[in-house]
Design a protein around this motif. Structure first.
Motif, mmCIF file in Angstrom:
data_model
loop_
_atom_site.group_PDB
_atom_site.id
_atom_site.type_symbol
_atom_site.label_atom_id
_atom_site.label_comp_id
_atom_site.label_asym_id
_atom_site.label_seq_id
_atom_site.Cartn_x
_atom_site.Cartn_y
_atom_site.Cartn_z
ATOM 1 N N GLU A 154 0.855 -1.195 0.000
ATOM 2 C CA GLU A 154 0.000 0.000 0.000
ATOM 3 C C GLU A 154 0.887 1.239 0.000
ATOM 4 O O GLU A 154 1.539 1.534 1.000
ATOM 5 C CB GLU A 154 -0.841 0.036 1.273
ATOM 6 C CG GLU A 154 -2.090 -0.788 1.259
ATOM 7 C CD GLU A 154 -2.878 -0.527 2.541
ATOM 8 O OE1 GLU A 154 -2.511 -1.107 3.580
ATOM 9 O OE2 GLU A 154 -3.818 0.281 2.486
ATOM 10 N N VAL A 155 0.876 1.947 -1.106
ATOM 11 C CA VAL A 155 1.789 3.083 -1.268
ATOM 12 C C VAL A 155 1.105 4.394 -0.884
ATOM 13 O O VAL A 155 1.744 5.309 -0.368
ATOM 14 C CB VAL A 155 2.303 3.112 -2.717
ATOM 15 C CG1 VAL A 155 3.131 4.332 -2.965
ATOM 16 C CG2 VAL A 155 3.115 1.860 -2.999
ATOM 17 N N LEU A 156 -0.187 4.498 -1.146
ATOM 18 C CA LEU A 156 -0.970 5.660 -0.713
ATOM 19 C C LEU A 156 -2.166 5.141 0.071
ATOM 20 O O LEU A 156 -2.836 4.202 -0.367
ATOM 21 C CB LEU A 156 -1.460 6.478 -1.915
ATOM 22 C CG LEU A 156 -0.407 7.072 -2.854
ATOM 23 C CD1 LEU A 156 -1.083 7.785 -4.028
ATOM 24 C CD2 LEU A 156 0.529 8.034 -2.124
ATOM 25 N N PRO A 170 10.144 11.548 3.390
ATOM 26 C CA PRO A 170 11.255 10.660 3.067
ATOM 27 C C PRO A 170 11.055 9.930 1.747
ATOM 28 O O PRO A 170 9.943 9.823 1.237
ATOM 29 C CB PRO A 170 11.298 9.674 4.231
ATOM 30 C CG PRO A 170 10.088 9.890 5.029
ATOM 31 C CD PRO A 170 9.462 11.183 4.629
ATOM 32 N N SER A 171 12.145 9.453 1.224
ATOM 33 C CA SER A 171 12.128 8.647 0.012
ATOM 34 C C SER A 171 11.238 7.426 0.239
ATOM 35 O O SER A 171 11.276 6.819 1.308
ATOM 36 C CB SER A 171 13.577 8.238 -0.266
ATOM 37 O OG SER A 171 13.618 7.522 -1.440
ATOM 38 N N GLY A 172 10.402 7.129 -0.742
ATOM 39 C CA GLY A 172 9.525 5.961 -0.620
ATOM 40 C C GLY A 172 8.211 6.259 0.073
ATOM 41 O O GLY A 172 7.396 5.360 0.277
ATOM 42 N N SER A 173 7.962 7.519 0.423
ATOM 43 C CA SER A 173 6.729 7.821 1.163
ATOM 44 C C SER A 173 5.504 7.944 0.262
ATOM 45 O O SER A 173 4.387 8.054 0.758
ATOM 46 C CB SER A 173 6.909 9.083 2.011
ATOM 47 O OG SER A 173 7.320 10.170 1.233
ATOM 48 N N GLY A 174 5.706 7.960 -1.062
ATOM 49 C CA GLY A 174 4.568 7.977 -1.984
ATOM 50 C C GLY A 174 4.361 9.300 -2.702
ATOM 51 O O GLY A 174 3.361 9.479 -3.403
ATOM 52 N N LYS A 175 5.310 10.199 -2.587
ATOM 53 C CA LYS A 175 5.162 11.541 -3.175
ATOM 54 C C LYS A 175 5.027 11.468 -4.699
ATOM 55 O O LYS A 175 4.123 12.073 -5.285
ATOM 56 C CB LYS A 175 6.372 12.428 -2.797
ATOM 57 C CG LYS A 175 6.635 12.522 -1.306
ATOM 58 C CD LYS A 175 7.827 13.399 -0.969
ATOM 59 C CE LYS A 175 9.161 12.941 -1.548
ATOM 60 N NZ LYS A 175 9.647 11.648 -1.001
HETATM 61 P P1 ADP Z 1 8.712 8.919 -3.193
HETATM 62 O O1 ADP Z 1 8.483 9.672 -4.447
HETATM 63 O O2 ADP Z 1 8.114 9.557 -1.968
HETATM 64 O O3 ADP Z 1 10.152 8.580 -2.967
HETATM 65 P P2 ADP Z 1 7.360 6.781 -4.561
HETATM 66 O O4 ADP Z 1 5.987 7.282 -4.805
HETATM 67 O O5 ADP Z 1 8.310 6.799 -5.690
HETATM 68 O O6 ADP Z 1 7.959 7.531 -3.286
HETATM 69 O O7 ADP Z 1 7.277 5.301 -4.044
HETATM 70 C C1 ADP Z 1 6.461 4.893 -2.956
HETATM 71 C C2 ADP Z 1 6.568 3.389 -2.792
HETATM 72 O O8 ADP Z 1 5.991 2.761 -3.927
HETATM 73 C C3 ADP Z 1 7.976 2.860 -2.681
HETATM 74 O O9 ADP Z 1 7.970 1.799 -1.757
HETATM 75 C C4 ADP Z 1 8.270 2.359 -4.071
HETATM 76 O O10 ADP Z 1 9.221 1.340 -4.036
HETATM 77 C C5 ADP Z 1 6.918 1.869 -4.520
HETATM 78 N N1 ADP Z 1 6.716 1.940 -5.972
HETATM 79 C C6 ADP Z 1 6.734 3.065 -6.708
HETATM 80 N N2 ADP Z 1 6.479 2.798 -8.008
HETATM 81 C C7 ADP Z 1 6.290 1.448 -8.081
HETATM 82 C C8 ADP Z 1 5.992 0.555 -9.147
HETATM 83 N N3 ADP Z 1 5.823 0.985 -10.395
HETATM 84 N N4 ADP Z 1 5.877 -0.762 -8.839
HETATM 85 C C9 ADP Z 1 6.028 -1.192 -7.570
HETATM 86 N N5 ADP Z 1 6.305 -0.393 -6.523
HETATM 87 C C10 ADP Z 1 6.447 0.903 -6.768
#
Ligand code: ADP
Ligand code: MG
Length: 251
Positions: free
Chosen positions: A20-22, A40-45
């Motif tokens: 669950e990313v968002l 932080p990196s990976g937060s879903g921005k």
């Molecule tokens: P941010 O921009 O805050 O660094 P992201 O939105 O890029 O964060 O990513 C949020 C989460 O979703 C991370 O755990 C990332 O690994 C995952 N993620 C992003 N894009 C994909 C994708 N296309 N497939 C699988 N996981 C993804």
């Protein structure tokens, strides 16, 4: 002008498989407002920004631009036409510029206005010249991207987005890939857009820039908006421990 929402995100959720990313994101942006998203990196921005223009549709929830639902469910052909239409209103600028390497600056800027809006070559050229003047790159119109610095590439990417006359601009870490001495020239262009009251959603790691340009700051962590408010509150007096921890490392 009323303070009617311009961009509305309701109960946005996004999963990649089990991840669950968002999680239930709600956000409204008023016309002319400038919102920074930090976290932080990976937060879903990035996922959230990509959902706004349907590059990466939500699993559930709604995205609206004025009175049009961007992510409405439609039969495939209608959906394609709908998305092409609404994306014209949403400019996006990426960390890695995403210019077309085989096209000149002129070609990069005129492509979408010609293909999607049916502009004549002359009108598209005029538009390219206007937008390049705005980002201070008139003399580069016939260069290829490979001959430009990172800062110049990003200013071309901004000019290209602006050539579609978008209603809102999304910036995803537009300066993160730049050498430090090139950051300011891109920030200047974004500041100029702010002065022109362009509605903008800006994902950034630059807290000083966010504090000086943005009306509101959202702090995201692990797919939720942990806290939001004016820069003076978020940067100087955040309520949440997670926000304080993040800022301790980044201010
Ligand atoms: P941010 O921009 O805050 O660094 P992201 O939105 O890029 O964060 O990513 C949020 C989460 O979703 C991370 O755990 C990332 O690994 C995952 N993620 C992003 N894009 C994909 C994708 N296309 N497939 C699988 N996981 C993804
Ligand atoms: Mg990102």
């Amino acid at each position: 002008m009323t303070n009617q929402a311009f961009v509305t995100i309701k109960n946005a959720a996004k999963s990649y498989g089990n991840l669950e990313v968002l999680k239930d994101i709600n956000l409204t942006v008023e016309r002319g407002q400038i919102v920074a998203i930090i976290g932080p990196s990976g937060s879903g921005k990035s996922t959230l920004l990509r959902a706004i223009n349907e590059l990466d549709p939500l699993t559930s929830g709604e995205v609206w631009l004025e009175d049009v639902q961007i992510n409405k469910k439609l039969p495939f052909r209608q959906y394609e036409a709908h998305v092409n239409q609404v994306r014209q209103d949403i400019g996006m600028v990426f960390q890695h510029f995403n210019l077309f390497p085989h096209l000149t600056v002129r070609g990069n800027i005129t492509l979408a206005p010609r293909m999607l809006k049916g502009l004549s070559e002359a009108d598209a050229n005029k538009l390219a010249e206007e937008q390049l003047a705005k980002v201070g790159l008139s003399e580069k119109i016939d260069e290829y991207p490979s001959r430009l610095s990172g800062g110049q590439k990003q200013r071309v990417a901004i000019a290209r987005a602006l050539a579609m006359k978008p209603k809102v601009m999304l910036f995803d870490e537009a300066t993160s890939a730049l050498d430090p001495e090139l950051v300011e020239e891109v920030n200047q262009v974004m500041k100029q857009l702010a002065e022109e009251h362009m509605t903008m959603i800006i994902v950034t790691h630059e807290m000083d820039f966010a504090a000086s340009v943005c009306d509101r700051v959202l702090f995201m962590d692990q797919g939720v908006v942990v806290e939001e408010g004016p820069p003076s509150v978020i940067f100087q007096n955040p309520k949440e421990e997670r926000t304080r921890n993040f800022l301790r490392k980044h201010l």
